[in-house]
Design a protein around this motif. Structure first.
Motif, PDB file in Angstrom:
ATOM      1  N   SER A 204       1.263   3.893  -3.147  1.00  0.00           N
ATOM      2  CA  SER A 204       0.847   5.277  -2.893  1.00  0.00           C
ATOM      3  C   SER A 204       1.985   6.245  -3.180  1.00  0.00           C
ATOM      4  O   SER A 204       1.784   7.287  -3.816  1.00  0.00           O
TER       5      SER A 204
ATOM      6  N   LEU B 227      -4.260  10.437  -3.977  1.00  0.00           N
ATOM      7  CA  LEU B 227      -5.046   9.448  -3.259  1.00  0.00           C
ATOM      8  C   LEU B 227      -6.289  10.129  -2.696  1.00  0.00           C
ATOM      9  O   LEU B 227      -6.186  11.042  -1.874  1.00  0.00           O
TER      10      LEU B 227
ATOM     11  N   SER C 207      -9.210   1.076   3.739  1.00  0.00           N
ATOM     12  CA  SER C 207      -8.745  -0.042   4.561  1.00  0.00           C
ATOM     13  C   SER C 207      -9.064   0.138   6.037  1.00  0.00           C
ATOM     14  O   SER C 207      -9.208  -0.838   6.765  1.00  0.00           O
TER      15      SER C 207
ATOM     16  N   LYS D  95       0.832  -1.205   0.000  1.00  0.00           N
ATOM     17  CA  LYS D  95       0.000   0.000   0.000  1.00  0.00           C
ATOM     18  C   LYS D  95       0.863   1.249   0.000  1.00  0.00           C
ATOM     19  O   LYS D  95       0.659   2.177  -0.796  1.00  0.00           O
TER      20      LYS D  95
ATOM     21  N   ASP E  45      -8.718   5.868   0.935  1.00  0.00           N
ATOM     22  CA  ASP E  45      -8.122   4.621   1.392  1.00  0.00           C
ATOM     23  C   ASP E  45      -9.172   3.989   2.284  1.00  0.00           C
ATOM     24  O   ASP E  45      -9.449   4.456   3.386  1.00  0.00           O
TER      25      ASP E  45
ATOM     26  N   ASP F 168      -8.926  -1.204  -0.759  1.00  0.00           N
ATOM     27  CA  ASP F 168      -8.796  -0.517  -2.040  1.00  0.00           C
ATOM     28  C   ASP F 168      -8.252   0.885  -1.834  1.00  0.00           C
ATOM     29  O   ASP F 168      -8.632   1.590  -0.895  1.00  0.00           O
ATOM     30  N   LEU F 169      -7.383   1.291  -2.749  1.00  0.00           N
ATOM     31  CA  LEU F 169      -6.892   2.667  -2.820  1.00  0.00           C
ATOM     32  C   LEU F 169      -7.430   3.291  -4.100  1.00  0.00           C
ATOM     33  O   LEU F 169      -7.330   2.686  -5.173  1.00  0.00           O
TER      34      LEU F 169
END
Length: 306
Positions: free
Chosen positions: A247, A257, A262, A243, A260, A269-270
């Protein structure tokens, strides 16, 4: 969320009694996998009619396939932001298409989308092809290849009864539930994202979806020359290290971004938007799903499939 809640949702969108009866069978098999690790056998292909579509899956992989269906249709995975729904887009590249549930969900939102979908495992690819053809989905290019940093024949790992998990190195993802004896290695054809970009004469990609079990960063780095032609990228990752690396790399290449999802977990998912395509900071609107609502805390149950 409980397995019964998930099957309740699937029954609610079932189009006929035969599908409801088959879902009841699969619910019992899912319980066997969930609680005892007992995987069903059978090469027969099942058909579930739901939400006006036909969904095909193999008996032996159905219990993992169901999770993927629910991710796409109940929880809008990879589509949590309205800008990633495909509604106002033209070109989507789906790397790690599996059996096609993401692209089917996208086509329900925008039937005019052109989608290039890559899936390397031949058994999974045949189900993907069936889901596309039997639902008469148009303007979809199916690619039976892995997408990696190079073209050619490569070793590729699969778990025959878990179609949603395949990669160049499955163990890299650190799935505690996995018995490594289940992993088989096969040879598959591989291509690169720039090669697909040129083959299909693309000028821009509106959405790039990356769900390739650990190869995300390698693909992005090997595609540096075409990143300027990609408007939005959604990356599914399975480790904090991956991740952070994805990023950082995308941030250095003009991507912002914007979500995020998570929430401190090691997978999620990003969502990235290319700043060169945006005159101002993009307005982010999240799609409401069942997962968006507050939930009571429940005791975590073991899941056989990661």
């Amino acid at each position: 969320m409980s397995v019964r809640t998930d099957f309740h949702y699937m029954r609610s969108v079932a189009d006929d009694d035969a599908t409801k009866a088959l879902l009841d069978e699969l619910a019992l098999e899912w319980d066997q996998v969930r609680h005892y690790g007992k995987v069903p056998a059978g090469e027969d292909i099942l058909q579930l009619n739901m939400a006006g579509r036909k969904f095909f899956m193999k008996r032996k992989t159905a219990t993992s396939t169901i999770d993927t269906f629910l991710e796409a249709f109940q929880h809008a995975h990879h589509m949590r932001i309205t800008q990633f729904s495909g509604k106002d887009d033209q070109i989507v590249v789906d790397l790690g298409a599996n059996e096609g549930y993401y692209l089917m969900a996208m086509k329900m939102t925008n039937p005019c989308l052109r989608i290039i979908a890559a899936e390397p495992v031949i058994e999974t690819f045949e189900i993907l092809k069936m889901n596309v053809e039997q639902n008469n989905l148009q303007n979809i290019e199916l690619v039976n290849k892995a997408v990696t940093a190079k073209s050619g024949k490569i070793p590729f790992q699969i778990i025959p009864e878990v179609s949603v998990v395949n990669a160049t190195d499955i163990a890299m993802q650190g799935r505690e539930w996995l018995d490594n004896k289940r992993i088989h290695t096969i040879k598959v054809d591989s291509t690169t994202l720039p090669a697909l970009f040129n083959k299909y004469k693309l000028k821009n990609i509106d959405i790039l979806k990356l769900d390739v079990e650990g190869s995300e960063l390698d693909i992005l780095k090997s595609s540096a020359q075409i990143l300027k032609h990609i408007r939005k990228i959604v990356v599914e990752y399975h480790s904090i290290a991956l991740k952070e690396k994805c990023s950082a790399f995308l941030s250095q290449n003009w991507f912002q971004l914007v979500l995020d999802e998570s929430e401190g977990k090691s997978c999620g998912d990003l969502y990235f938007i290319n700043r060169k395509f945006e005159a101002q900071k993009p307005v982010v609107k999240q799609v409401k799903t069942e997962e968006s609502a507050p939930k009571k805390k429940t005791k975590k149950k073991r899941r056989f499939y990661g």
